[in-house]
Enzyme design. Structure first.
Site, PDB file in Angstrom:
ATOM      1  CE1 TYR A   1       0.911  -0.166   4.516  1.00 52.22           C
ATOM      2  CE2 TYR A   1       0.279   2.116   4.125  1.00 52.22           C
ATOM      3  CZ  TYR A   1       0.888   1.163   4.919  1.00 52.22           C
ATOM      4  OH  TYR A   1       1.484   1.545   6.094  1.00 52.22           O
ATOM      5  CB  CYS A   2       1.542   3.927  -1.767  1.00 47.99           C
ATOM      6  SG  CYS A   2       0.245   3.879  -3.031  1.00 47.99           S
ATOM      7  NE  ARG A   3       3.280   9.951  -0.721  1.00 50.18           N
ATOM      8  CZ  ARG A   3       4.210  10.550  -1.474  1.00 50.18           C
ATOM      9  NH1 ARG A   3       3.907  10.907  -2.714  1.00 50.18           N
ATOM     10  NH2 ARG A   3       5.400  10.788  -1.004  1.00 50.18           N
TER      11      ARG A   3
END
Lengths: 221, 221
Positions: free
Chosen positions: A179-181
């Site tokens: 996952y990221c932002r």
DNA sequence: CTCATACTCCAAAGAACGTTAGATTATTAG
DNA sequence: CTAATAATCTAACGTTCTTTGGAGTATGAG
């Protein structure tokens, strides 16, 4: 009396419109999204949003006047942050509404994930359960400073630009969730693509910390 | 790759900004608030928002292009409505954020209710419980068409302009709770003032149907 | 002290927006 | 049919907003 009623209403709606004005510019929205990942300097924000430092400063001033962000000076740098989690919740709220109502946006988002999935998307609660039991490995592919500002439970920091060198740390016997932002960020998409090419079983998890928290799930610091 | 990433992001944030642009004008916000009370004609919306029919039409066009409202033609009239409850939820969300962040707005709202309270304010759940047991009488003081489009459980319709003539229908042995369109609407304030002058025990309930529904409470039609 | 850095303030050009007026299109009433 | 109503479209005005360049502050390094 009729007259004063109108005046009061005009005033009230004008106040709410101050918030609206703050979020009617794409760049300001992107700045808010970035600030959902934690405190950042003007320079960093400008670079990550792809705009000049001057323009970033101007937009941040607008956001500050709407009391959506606040600033802190440390040495040569000015660090901005959201005034509270309710601002992040609002960003999640307006983005969700846009995703629901605007077909153009849906189409653009679908393009990001049009690549074949080996594994189906997960809900937040499902992911939390799997991560707790060690059935999946959760990777936070954002820069380390953002991981430190707050991350998903059981997640390990593995910035996208270090990923290639650290493949040996990753398991081949269980799925990897990157996952990221959030939904508009491409880092986790890239990470999942890379990992799948290298023979791992990886999927992208769409949500970021702001979405996770807005859904009432716990965040680690 | 770097370049296309920027282009995709610009596109995504620009889409969300379409929603932002729709809610950066006080008049458009007021129109949304009015439409939270149910379907209305352009003429009616213009009158209640205190603007010309032409201007209302122009603003509604903007809202329609952002897919926040949709229109239906019936005879000579065009009736507008929200495209879904999520739009009403969003209105509640942005207004709440404004109330929380903008001190000017807090001050203006406090002025509306600076009059002495005989009874303390209620939460939605508390009100629902009291109304269910018949311990209070709940009055919907909005125009009848808005009551018909959806109202709080156990509420009785009693439009503000009929209130004086229908006092005999009201109980003197239990409290009366008046509500209207929401926190920015003055009708329930006026109703409570009038009733208290006449010797009833009355309070204003701040929330309207949109707030009620956004909190997950049931609405009757 | 001088210089470079990080940021803000100010001014100006061009684009976008809010508002009003006049003309135009549908629909109903007589 | 004509007249009246409800709404939209077009054009135009002035205003506000975005963006850039230049100048001006504060801070830290040498």
């Amino acid at each position: 009396m009729e007259n004063t009623g109108r005046q009061v209403k005009d005033l009230l709606y004008a106040q709410v419109a101050r918030i609206g004005k703050a979020v009617c510019s794409p760049k300001r929205l992107e700045l808010i999204d970035l600030l959902c990942q934690g405190e950042k300097s003007v320079e960093r924000l400008a670079e990550e949003a792809g705009i000049s430092l001057k323009l970033a400063s101007a937009h941040l001033k607008e956001l500050r006047q709407a009391h959506l962000v606040e600033a802190r000076k440390e040495g040569k740098n000015v660090y901005y942050r959201l005034t509270g989690n309710t601002v992040a919740d609002f960003w999640v709220s307006i983005r969700s509404l846009a995703e629901e109502r605007l077909l153009d946006l849906q189409a653009a988002l679908d393009k990001l994930t049009e690549h074949p999935h080996e594994l189906k998307p997960l809900s937040g609660k499902e992911l939390l359960g799997l991560a707790k039991n060690g059935e999946v490995m959760v990777l936070d592919v954002r820069p380390p400073s953002e991981y430190e500002a707050g991350h998903l439970p059981y997640a390990q920091s593995m910035p996208l630009d270090e990923l290639k060198k650290r493949l040996s740390e990753l398991p081949r016997d269980k799925p990897i969730v990157a996952y990221c932002r959030g939904p508009f960020c491409l880092m986790a998409v890239e990470a999942a693509e890379l990992l799948n090419k290298k023979g791992f079983r990886a999927i992208r998890f769409e949500e970021g910390v702001a979405e996770w928290r807005a859904h009432g799930l716990p965040v680690e610091v």
